[in-house]
Scaffold this active site. Sequence first.
Site, PDB file in Angstrom:
ATOM      1  N   SER A  95       2.883  18.329  -8.733  1.00 21.32           N
ATOM      2  CA  SER A  95       3.503  17.004  -8.685  1.00 21.32           C
ATOM      3  C   SER A  95       2.596  15.911  -9.248  1.00 21.32           C
ATOM      4  O   SER A  95       3.071  14.854  -9.660  1.00 21.32           O
ATOM      5  CB  SER A  95       3.907  16.653  -7.255  1.00 21.32           C
ATOM      6  OG  SER A  95       2.779  16.677  -6.394  1.00 21.32           O
TER       7      SER A  95
ATOM      8  N   ASP B  24       1.317   8.530   1.537  1.00 16.35           N
ATOM      9  CA  ASP B  24       0.971   9.218   0.296  1.00 16.35           C
ATOM     10  C   ASP B  24      -0.227   8.521  -0.331  1.00 16.35           C
ATOM     11  O   ASP B  24      -0.094   7.461  -0.961  1.00 16.35           O
ATOM     12  CB  ASP B  24       2.156   9.216  -0.662  1.00 16.35           C
ATOM     13  CG  ASP B  24       1.874  10.022  -1.936  1.00 16.35           C
ATOM     14  OD1 ASP B  24       0.724  10.466  -2.109  1.00 16.35           O
ATOM     15  OD2 ASP B  24       2.799  10.195  -2.744  1.00 16.35           O
TER      16      ASP B  24
ATOM     17  N   HIS C  16      -0.752  10.770  -4.684  1.00 11.98           N
ATOM     18  CA  HIS C  16      -0.057  10.413  -5.921  1.00 11.98           C
ATOM     19  C   HIS C  16      -0.309   8.936  -6.252  1.00 11.98           C
ATOM     20  O   HIS C  16      -1.030   8.244  -5.529  1.00 11.98           O
ATOM     21  CB  HIS C  16       1.435  10.689  -5.776  1.00 11.98           C
ATOM     22  CG  HIS C  16       1.744  12.132  -5.525  1.00 11.98           C
ATOM     23  ND1 HIS C  16       1.885  12.652  -4.248  1.00 11.98           N
ATOM     24  CD2 HIS C  16       1.919  13.176  -6.379  1.00 11.98           C
ATOM     25  CE1 HIS C  16       2.140  13.950  -4.333  1.00 11.98           C
ATOM     26  NE2 HIS C  16       2.164  14.289  -5.611  1.00 11.98           N
TER      27      HIS C  16
END
Length: 408
Positions: free
Chosen positions: A136, A375, A378
């Site tokens: 990802s 998160d 990312h």
Amino acid sequence: MIQAPHSPPPPPPIQAPHSPPPPSIQPPHPPPPHSPSPPPPASTAAAADEKAGETETGRCDVYNGEWVPDEEARPLYPPGTCPYVDEAYACAANGRLDSRYTRWRWAPRHCSLPRFNATDFLERLRGKRLLLVGDSMNRNQFESMLCVLREALPDKARMFETHGYRISKGRGYFVFKFADYGCTVEFVRSHFLVREGVRFNRQGNSNPILQIDRIDKTANRWRKADVLVFNTGHWWTHGKTARGQNYYKEGDTLYPRFDSTEAYIRALKTWARWIDKNMDPARSVVFYRGYSTAHFRGGDWDSGGSCNGETEPTFRGAIIDSYPLKMRIVQEAIAQMRFPVRLLNVTKLTNFRRDGHPSVYGKAGDKKVSKRKQDCSHWCLPGVPDAWNELIYASLVLEPNPVAWENR
């Protein structure tokens, strides 16, 4: 066998011409609204960059640098304008009010990068396939690539996903066509670059395994790409991968216990062997994008770690010079290859950027992420991955490219 080295060999840098770095621009407070200026004509920018590369003999490491504020040319696309940023990275649309994290530019200390020119980038990709392969984090970079290139198109409808798919984390393959350039930008999901599988126990229950001596099933899509960008890393720290119990397999042997670092070494060796056997440096460029730093405080991704409230990069502390074992292993693997893989060594760039993560802004409106599970791995878009794609562009401008490209 590749050994986990005690000290890192120097990474192969992008060869950039020596020149004084542009001065740091001191941002006003608060920053003004973004008004992107059109890029210089492709022919002018390309000629200037190529001329600099020919006339300057000094070379330097572009990864030795710093983030400088740039109110005039950053972000490369205004927040909320690119339809290819999925919800998880659309921080501004999800309620993040500060915007300083979008207005930093990576500047090497002892040389300058060619000015990013999306039109020239597309010209260099004309008739070619650019493929990002990985987890990802590479999808994060893939979405950034779509957005920075989209800015060069007068008619945005001339760019489209060839199957009509919308970007989502549930789908593992996308092909975006740039019709006026006859090129595609693609993404293939591969968490480990080697083959994931399942085994069935005596009760008929399935359990995941990782075949570290076999290349990933998606490799048939890799072969004909002209530019490849690989990554793996973050999934090697997850539970079953880190524990290594009845998980790693070589040949017919399923190891009851196996060290995850040794498994990582062997998996990279499998990937390197496949590249050496199947890719031709006379027609393709291969990048390996290095480990991207996470910034969790008080825990990890699954144990209450947070990065909420960070609005500026960090410029001091132990994290600035940290360099994970995984990157030393990657460098060792690349150094033993016949194929000249270009290491996109973004680890130090990302060490600084505690401010660039989605944190609690990975979902829109009342679906905002719980502060207990943020998160901090990312990146918001626009943001840090845009700089990774600038470095890919710089490499294509400054480094010798495959001879087959001259005939296309």
